[in-house]
Write a protein that holds these residues in place. Structure first.
Motif, short mmCIF file in Angstrom:
data_model
loop_
_atom_site.label_atom_id
_atom_site.label_comp_id
_atom_site.label_asym_id
_atom_site.label_seq_id
_atom_site.Cartn_x
_atom_site.Cartn_y
_atom_site.Cartn_z
N PRO C 16 71.21 -27.38 70.12
CA PRO C 16 70.33 -27.41 71.28
C PRO C 16 70.97 -27.93 72.54
O PRO C 16 70.46 -27.70 73.61
CB PRO C 16 69.21 -28.37 70.84
N LEU C 119 66.67 -33.51 79.18
CA LEU C 119 66.19 -33.11 77.87
C LEU C 119 67.18 -33.54 76.80
O LEU C 119 66.80 -34.00 75.73
CB LEU C 119 66.00 -31.59 77.85
N ASP C 120 68.46 -33.40 77.11
CA ASP C 120 69.46 -33.86 76.15
C ASP C 120 69.37 -35.35 75.94
O ASP C 120 69.57 -35.84 74.83
CB ASP C 120 70.87 -33.55 76.66
N ILE C 121 69.07 -36.06 77.02
CA ILE C 121 69.01 -37.51 76.89
C ILE C 121 67.72 -37.92 76.17
O ILE C 121 67.63 -39.02 75.64
CB ILE C 121 69.16 -38.14 78.27
N GLY C 122 66.76 -37.07 76.14
CA GLY C 122 65.59 -37.36 75.32
C GLY C 122 64.27 -37.29 76.04
O GLY C 122 63.24 -37.26 75.41
N ALA C 123 64.30 -37.25 77.37
CA ALA C 123 63.04 -37.17 78.08
C ALA C 123 62.62 -35.72 78.18
O ALA C 123 63.38 -34.89 78.67
CB ALA C 123 63.20 -37.76 79.48
N MET C 124 61.43 -35.41 77.72
CA MET C 124 61.05 -34.01 77.65
C MET C 124 60.44 -33.50 78.93
O MET C 124 60.51 -32.32 79.23
CB MET C 124 60.03 -33.82 76.55
N SER C 125 59.77 -34.38 79.65
CA SER C 125 58.96 -33.87 80.76
C SER C 125 59.74 -33.42 81.99
O SER C 125 59.34 -32.43 82.59
CB SER C 125 57.94 -34.92 81.16
N LEU C 128 60.34 -29.70 82.35
CA LEU C 128 59.30 -28.79 82.80
C LEU C 128 59.05 -28.90 84.28
O LEU C 128 58.77 -27.89 84.95
CB LEU C 128 58.03 -29.06 82.01
N TYR C 129 59.17 -30.09 84.81
CA TYR C 129 58.97 -30.22 86.25
C TYR C 129 60.07 -29.48 87.00
O TYR C 129 59.82 -28.80 87.98
CB TYR C 129 58.97 -31.70 86.67
N LEU C 188 60.46 -41.11 88.85
CA LEU C 188 60.26 -40.95 87.41
C LEU C 188 61.50 -41.34 86.63
O LEU C 188 61.42 -42.02 85.62
CB LEU C 188 59.90 -39.50 87.10
N PHE C 195 67.23 -44.82 80.82
CA PHE C 195 68.09 -43.77 81.33
C PHE C 195 69.35 -44.36 81.95
O PHE C 195 70.46 -43.90 81.70
CB PHE C 195 67.30 -42.99 82.37
#
Lengths: 354, 336, 366
Positions: C16, C119-125, C128-129, C188, C195
């Protein structure tokens, strides 16, 4: 012309492209000197033709570089009067290209001026049917000289940030009226023989290399006008590693950034082209190193510029040039068990029917 | 229900127990189904998208369809996997998750087992799941899952300790390990709940709880973008469903435990509101805890494994010990 | 006796987080990497060989597919090289259009990088933004060129289609919208403790290493080397606009992150100025011969793509097809530092560092 792969949707006769100043269909080196002037008028790069002449002179001295002077004027295009007239509107294109001004206003003004000028020219040219080039009227020549001089000044300042030699040459060029054509060529637009502003730099480099490395280290050297007057040298393969070290550590050249490393398959030999630049002194140079086809081998510069690592692997993979001194020379793009070197001109595809 | 539990075990009582157990099982499974659905919905809304909307009205049957799919899939066991352990691992993970639900008191009268060591029972059983995770990672015969299993073992063990120690303060205040007593010790106003006097313990408990659940930001064992799926990468079909089931039942258990220990259980936040049945308050607080877990998942990036370990051992543990010390000092000084 | 072994792990080609079909063979000692060898070529499509039998206009769609996240700059490098060789003058309106789409493309590309990195670091949102905002840019590109990803928009001498009416206004409206969004993203993510702990100090190298490895783009500027081709070797109309080049100091992933975010701001600045100076009329195509036949010669044209210095080296023998066409792809060159950076790092940091280099595998393999 016959060997060109013309796009199939061309409806114009094949001869037409010959008229275009971009250069003849057949690109043949060595024909330059005979035919330079032919397309000089239509040269989109009017200012360059002067430099081209100079390059031709150089070319007579130098061996095959593998680098074409920027405008390969090639063979004598066969003009047909009809086609000349027909492409009268194409020519303004090239006229516009003749004087690439670096400001839009200038361009716009020229755009208006030149089509008018040259549209008037075309019928006269069509009328004066000739095998090689069309004669220019005096005022056209002067106008063109002026435009060319402006263009050259503009380009030179844009490319080099303005060098003294250039600006000194410009007034001379501007004031000079139409020249008589030179001996082997047809009449030339009155481009003064303005040497490239980088010429002294190149000469100095060649001198230094000849002194520091070996007298025969430099096979050839020209200024690549199209590419912003990039000094281009051809180095003999056996002296390449030393030259690379010299370029890297020389205080004036200090080429610490290897931008690009590409293999080239000129049919009679293989070559590798290096583009170097110094981030501190902004000196840049393009180096060609030739090697033969049977056992191609060029010293690896990975110890000097680590960025050459994968580039050399790619060149090895796709061309078969070995780089002795490379830490890990194996295929990179093709799979490890691939046979053959795909980017060579004589490469047979596995599925050539497709 | 209390009287029911106290009675002796006869066939009739046994059937009644069994019946209640089945009812509760359905409640839990229903929770799991709709927790998954709501997680996807809530995270979707936070990410400006809809979440499941197609399967059933408003997408309500999405989880049902997913579980059905999982149950109908082929049961693949990798050839070189350790078969017995491979099959045992999911079982070891989800059985304790159901077992711990027994001690949690839902309302004054609704509860299953009032053990006087309820909290200890919870902590002990939830540790068994760690063994299951490690076994799953090992038995899959896959380097990725091994890495995931090892990470998970390290993480879960490291965070068990702050988890349990953070509630020692609560235990000391109430003098008992029994969850019912702990809830009883909290009052009918939110300032009488345990989370304010034990604020340090509460924060540590929340963090350690998220870590125990293997949820973001502590979801290294199943870090999708690194280990593809961590310790359950080789599991498919209903075995994978067991892992997922265990995770969500643990969500239920942890949220219920948080509610009971720190948020007052069935007590209303203000005394005037005590006409509303306690079960509803329990459900509301519980839902808030669950929502908070989903919210964290949508927002936070993942923490790195070495940072996680150092955080657990060097930050949470000393703070938990400090909390115990402070609570002890308070009790001693104010002679509560 | 306990015996420990090194674990040989294959990250990819299906993974991924490898941003495409790309493989790293990693030797692990526990969680620490002792050796990492990238293996590429899974997406090698032979663009350079194909180019030798296509004329220049036919090569343009191939350039789209090399760095598919940033197709406009790829288009530009090819047509720019040919225009240099033939000294074709591009009309002002066309040049403005080119510059505007290139800067929009830079914003879009950095948004993709940002979303996938987080996303790779783990935050999903944030993913999408970022894609929501990128949708707006993609819609703009769709209007002007008909495609969402591979535009085939530029031609030798200009651009293929003029901007539809109202398009420039939409670009103008996009700029304040994006600025507001960038503020939100800052709040954010950029202050998030987790992060920052993941990124600070990771994958650090110094300026000399960066220059020696031929890095370019944010990877070079994070060490403090001021080298942005839009400023140092200006092309197109960049010398008319005011913008800054963000530089880093430490050369770690955090600096690269900040630089790329700041580059979005700078691109918005350029866009603002370009939209304000946009000519109201003019041609979209200069005068170009029907068959594009550059004179014999060679040229190496280079521009600043979102990933670094993309170069197009063409050797022409005066025919309609190039004799040799080589693309100097920034992702390919930037990736060389990866084996060096990864030794001693953990698996998690592999993903962080790889994401920070910002590669597109279509460009790595060409």
């Amino acid at each position: 012309m016959s060997e060109d792969n013309q796009p199939t949707n061309r409806e114009k006769p094949l001869l037409e492209p010959d008229q275009e100043p971009k250069g003849p269909a057949q690109a043949v080196e060595g024909e330059l000197e005979a035919s330079t002037d032919n397309t000089a008028d239509d040269r989109n790069n009017v200012g360059e033709s002067a430099a081209n002449e100079q390059m031709e002179v150089k070319q007579s001295e130098m061996q095959e570089v593998g680098v074409k002077p920027t405008d390969d004027k090639g063979d004598a295009p066969a003009d047909n009067a009809q086609e000349k007239a027909a492409e009268a509107e194409v020519q303004p294109v090239e006229r516009k290209g003749d004087a690439p001004a670096d400001s839009a206003q200038e361009k716009a003004a020229e755009a208006e001026a030149q089509p008018a000028e040259h549209k008037g020219e075309a019928p006269t040219e069509a009328a004066a049917d000739k095998p090689a080039r069309k004669p220019l009227t005096e005022e056209e020549r002067a106008a063109r000289a002026k435009a060319a001089a402006e263009a050259k000044a503009a380009r030179a300042t844009a490319a080099e940030g303005g060098t003294v030699g250039d600006s000194a040459a410009e007034p001379a060029a501007a004031t000079r009226p139409a020249r008589a054509p030179r001996a082997p060529k047809e009449e030339e637009p009155e481009q003064p023989k303005v040497p490239s502003p980088k010429q002294p730099v190149l000469d100095r480099l060649v001198e230094q290399l000849r002194a520091d490395i070996a007298p025969d280290a430099v096979e050839a050297s020209i200024i690549n006008e199209t590419d912003g007057h990039m000094p281009t040298v051809t180095i003999k393969a056996e002296h390449w590693y030393q030259t690379a070290q010299w370029l890297r550590h020389n205080p004036e050249w200090a080429c610490d950034y290897l931008r690009n490393l590409s293999g080239v398959d000129q049919e009679s030999y293989l070559a590798v082209v290096y583009h170097l630049i110094s981030l501190k002194t902004r000196m840049e140079v393009a180096v060609h190193v030739k090697t033969d086809r049977e056992q191609p081998s060029i010293a690896s510069v990975t110890p000097i510029w680590p960025t050459a690592d994968w580039n050399e692997r790619e060149t090895y993979d796709l061309f078969g040039i070995a780089f002795p001194g490379h830490p890990n020379l194996r295929r990179i793009m093709m799979s490890d068990d691939w046979v053959g070197h795909p980017l060579r001109k004589d490469y047979e595809q596995l599925d050539s029917e497709v | 229900m209390q009287e029911l539990i106290q009675q002796s075990f006869t066939w009739q009582n046994g059937l009644v127990f069994f019946g209640w157990g089945v009812v509760f099982l359905f409640v839990v499974l229903g929770f799991v189904t709709y927790a998954i659905y709501f997680e996807r919905k809530v995270i979707g809304w936070m990410q400006l998208r809809h979440g499941p909307t197609r399967v059933g009205p408003l997408g309500l049957l999405q989880t049902v369809a997913d579980i059905l799919k999982l149950l109908l899939k082929e049961d693949t066991i990798p050839k070189k996997a350790d078969r017995a352990l491979f099959i045992l691992a999911p079982v070891l993970v989800y059985v304790p998750s159901f077992a711990v639900l027994a001690t949690i008191p839902y309302t004054q009268s609704l509860g299953f087992a009032d053990l006087n060591v309820g909290l200890l029972y919870y902590a002990a059983l939830s540790s068994i799941s760690t063994i299951g995770v490690v076994l799953g990672g090992w038995a899959s015969n896959n380097k990725y899952s091994l890495l995931g299993g090892m990470r998970s073992a390290a993480q879960m063990i490291s965070y068990e300790i702050p988890l349990v120690m953070s509630v020692v303060g609560v235990i000391m205040l109430n003098g008992s390990l029994s969850l019912r007593t702990i809830v009883g010790g909290q009052g009918n106003n939110f300032w009488e709940w345990n989370f304010l006097p034990q604020i340090i313990g509460f924060v540590i408990f929340m963090i350690a709880a998220v870590s125990e659940l293997n949820r973001t930001p502590f979801d290294l064992p199943e870090a999708e973008s690194e280990l593809v799926a961590g310790y359950h990468v080789e599991y498919s079909g209903f075995r994978f469903a067991f892992f997922m089931l265990a995770e969500y039942v643990y969500v239920f258990a942890i949220s219920a435990l948080t509610t009971v220990l720190f948020l007052g259980g069935w007590h209303p936040p203000l005394a005037v509101l005590d006409f509303i049945p306690g079960l509803l308050w329990f459900v509301l607080k519980f839902s808030f805890c669950v929502f908070f877990l989903f919210w964290l998942r949508a927002t936070m990036p993942r923490i790195r494994v070495d940072q996680l370990m150092s955080f657990g051992w060097k930050v949470l543990l000393p703070l938990a010990i400090l909390n115990i010390f402070l609570t002890a000092a308070y009790i001693e000084i104010f002679n509560k | 006796m306990i015996r420990t072994e090194e674990l040989l792990l294959n990250v990819g080609p299906q993974h991924p987080s490898t941003h495409g079909v790309f493989r790293i063979v990693v030797k692990l000692d526990g969680e620490v990497i002792t050796e990492a060898t990238p293996v590429m070529g899974y997406l090698h499509r032979g663009t350079e060989k194909l180019a030798e039998s296509l004329n220049y206009t036919q090569i343009i769609p191939y350039t789209d597919r090399m760095d598919y996240v940033s197709a406009m700059t790829n288009n530009y490098v090819l047509v720019h090289a040919v225009e240099k060789m033939m000294n074709i003058e591009v009309p002002e309106r066309a040049e403005f259009l080119r510059l505007i789409v290139m800067e929009l493309q830079r914003v879009a590309s950095h948004l993709v990088w940002w979303g996938t990195y987080l996303l790779d670091i783990g935050a999903m949102s944030p993913f999408l933004y970022a894609f929501r905002d990128r949708e707006i840019i993609i819609d703009l590109f769709n209007e002007i060129s008909g495609a969402r990803l591979t535009y085939n928009y530029m031609r030798v001498g200009g651009v293929k289609w003029d901007a539809p009416s109202g398009w420039i206004d939409k670009v103008r409206d996009f700029i304040p919208y994006m600025r507001k969004r960038m503020d939100e993203y800052d709040r954010l993510v950029s202050g998030n403790e987790i992060f920052l702990a993941r990124i600070k100090g990771v994958g650090q190298y110094d300026a000399d290493t960066a220059i020696a490895y031929g890095l370019s783009g944010a990877n070079l500027r994070c060490t403090g080397v001021d080298w942005d081709l839009r400023k140092t070797e200006p092309y197109s109309l960049y010398d008319r606009f005011e913008f800054d080049v963000p530089l880093g100091q430490k050369g770690d992933c955090y600096d690269r992150y900040l630089i790329r975010l700041q580059e979005i701001h700078e691109s918005l600045r350029i866009l603002e100025q370009a939209v304000a100076q946009f000519p109201s009329g003019g041609d979209t195509m200069g005068k170009v011969p029907r068959v594009i036949r550059p004179p014999a010669g060679e040229v190496y044209a280079r521009i600043e793509s979102p990933r670094g210095e993309i170069g197009c080296y063409i050797i022409s023998k005066g025919k309609a097809e190039p004799y040799r066409l080589k693309f100097r792809r920034p992702s390919f060159v930037n990736l060389q530092i990866l084996p060096k950076l990864l030794v001693g790092e953990t698996m998690t940091n592999l993903i962080t560092i790889l994401g920070g280099v910002d590669i597109v595998v279509g460009e790595v393999d060409c």
